[in-house]
Design an enzyme around this catalytic site. Structure first.
Site, PDB file in Angstrom:
ATOM      1  N   SER A 100       0.921  -1.222   0.103  1.00  0.00           N
ATOM      2  CA  SER A 100       0.073  -0.001  -0.035  1.00  0.00           C
ATOM      3  C   SER A 100       0.784   1.204  -0.128  1.00  0.00           C
ATOM      4  CB  SER A 100      -0.993  -0.052   1.192  1.00  0.00           C
ATOM      5  OG  SER A 100      -0.222   0.028   2.383  1.00  0.00           O
ATOM      6  N   ASN A 101       2.116   1.116   0.463  1.00  0.00           N
ATOM      7  CA  ASN A 101       2.761   2.335   0.631  1.00  0.00           C
ATOM      8  C   ASN A 101       3.654   2.542  -0.739  1.00  0.00           C
ATOM      9  OD1 ASN A 101       3.086   4.358   3.001  1.00  0.00           O
ATOM     10  ND2 ASN A 101       3.466   2.275   4.226  1.00  0.00           N
ATOM     11  N   MET A 136       9.820  -6.906   4.661  1.00  0.00           N
ATOM     12  CA  MET A 136       9.923  -7.368   6.100  1.00  0.00           C
ATOM     13  C   MET A 136      11.052  -8.276   6.160  1.00  0.00           C
ATOM     14  SD  MET A 136       7.372  -6.127   7.292  1.00  0.00           S
ATOM     15  CE  MET A 136       7.165  -6.717   8.869  1.00  0.00           C
ATOM     16  N   ARG A 137      12.331  -8.091   5.480  1.00  0.00           N
ATOM     17  CA  ARG A 137      13.517  -8.662   5.651  1.00  0.00           C
ATOM     18  C   ARG A 137      14.526  -7.678   6.183  1.00  0.00           C
ATOM     19  NH1 ARG A 137      14.503 -13.747   4.214  1.00  0.00           N
ATOM     20  NH2 ARG A 137      16.758 -13.103   3.974  1.00  0.00           N
ATOM     21  N   ASN A 149      13.294   4.175   4.483  1.00  0.00           N
ATOM     22  CA  ASN A 149      12.259   3.371   5.066  1.00  0.00           C
ATOM     23  C   ASN A 149      11.066   4.012   5.912  1.00  0.00           C
ATOM     24  OD1 ASN A 149      11.013   0.705   5.892  1.00  0.00           O
ATOM     25  ND2 ASN A 149      11.698   0.865   7.921  1.00  0.00           N
ATOM     26  N   HIS A 203       8.439   3.827   8.898  1.00  0.00           N
ATOM     27  CA  HIS A 203       8.486   3.015  10.246  1.00  0.00           C
ATOM     28  C   HIS A 203       7.265   3.467  10.927  1.00  0.00           C
ATOM     29  CE1 HIS A 203       9.531   0.251  13.470  1.00  0.00           C
ATOM     30  NE2 HIS A 203       9.420   1.481  14.296  1.00  0.00           N
ATOM     31  N   SER A 231       7.369   7.451  10.759  1.00  0.00           N
ATOM     32  CA  SER A 231       8.632   8.194  10.492  1.00  0.00           C
ATOM     33  C   SER A 231       9.152   7.786   9.239  1.00  0.00           C
ATOM     34  CB  SER A 231       9.671   7.794  11.819  1.00  0.00           C
ATOM     35  OG  SER A 231       9.180   8.311  12.905  1.00  0.00           O
ATOM     36  N   GLU A 240      23.043   0.397   9.302  1.00  0.00           N
ATOM     37  CA  GLU A 240      23.173  -0.990   9.799  1.00  0.00           C
ATOM     38  C   GLU A 240      22.381  -1.033  11.406  1.00  0.00           C
ATOM     39  OE1 GLU A 240      26.904  -0.196   7.518  1.00  0.00           O
ATOM     40  OE2 GLU A 240      25.536   1.067   8.843  1.00  0.00           O
ATOM     41  N   ASP A 270      16.240   0.462  12.575  1.00  0.00           N
ATOM     42  CA  ASP A 270      15.514   1.754  12.682  1.00  0.00           C
ATOM     43  C   ASP A 270      16.073   2.925  13.269  1.00  0.00           C
ATOM     44  OD1 ASP A 270      13.307   0.198  11.445  1.00  0.00           O
ATOM     45  OD2 ASP A 270      12.507  -0.514  13.420  1.00  0.00           O
ATOM     46  N   ALA A 325      -1.686   7.816   7.491  1.00  0.00           N
ATOM     47  CA  ALA A 325      -0.796   9.115   7.594  1.00  0.00           C
ATOM     48  C   ALA A 325       0.598   8.622   6.787  1.00  0.00           C
ATOM     49  CB  ALA A 325      -0.375   9.236   9.233  1.00  0.00           C
TER      50      ALA A 325
END
Length: 196
Positions: free
Chosen positions: A16-17, A89-90, A106, A108, A135, A141, A144, A172
């Site tokens: 969806s993103n 998801m990896r 990314n 999050h 965010s 490395e 997040d 959002a």
């Protein structure tokens, strides 16, 4: 006017993103490749329907190094300049992150540095927070842990469950991610790998 930056979007699910990024593509960036570790991902099927280039390979049976080598080769063959993770998801290896230093972003579902990792909505509710959110950050490395590029707050309402909160945070995300990706590629520090 300079050509749009070529972006790869990595997905593992419905994407969806990725769809919101594709809808907003234009002068700042274009989607050069949609890649997934799950060949059956719904997001890949949607990307193909839109005529976007795709890459799909499961790491099962070949191991992470071989999988990431193939992914890296596909990214480079597509002329990708920036990578956007969108429900991917990896965990990326330190080696792959280093090869794309400062060029991976990314989205999050928390207000980083709060609630890195999984179960962000349940953790925010359990903590009694008044707001949650999302965010956009640079991938390093550290899980997040890279520089935060932008955030959007979402109020936590009485009676919220992780699912109801997740639904509003996702809305959002769909607004925030295209804005921040466009700003990131225009700003240009990724060209020197300076953003960490």
């Amino acid at each position: 006017m300079s050509a749009p930056v070529r972006v790869a979007v990595l997905v593992s699910g419905r994407g969806s993103n990725m769809r919101s990024l594709a809808a907003a593509a234009g002068h700042a960036y274009e989607i050069a490749l949609v890649a997934s570790d799950k060949p059956e991902a719904a997001g890949l099927a949607w990307a193909r329907e839109q005529g976007l280039a795709t890459f799909a390979l499961s790491p099962r049976g070949i191991g992470k190094p071989a999988y990431e080598a193939a992914l890296d080769a596909a990214l480079r063959a597509a002329g990708v300049q920036v990578i956007a993770l969108a429900g991917y998801m990896r965990l990326l290896s330190d080696d792959l992150v280093a090869r794309w230093r400062g060029r991976i972003v990314n989205i999050h579902p928390s207000l980083l540095p709060k609630y890195k990792g999984l179960d962000t909505h349940a953790r925010a509710i359990a903590a009694g927070d008044a707001v949650a959110g999302c965010s956009v950050h640079v991938v390093t490395e550290e899980l997040d842990g890279g520089a935060v590029l932008g955030q959007a707050e979402v109020p936590i309402e009485p009676g919220d469950t992780p699912d109801t909160l997740a639904e509003r945070v996702l809305a959002a995300e769909h607004r925030l991610y295209p804005e921040e990706l466009a700003r990131f590629v225009r700003e240009g520090s990724w060209r020197e790998g300076r953003v960490a």
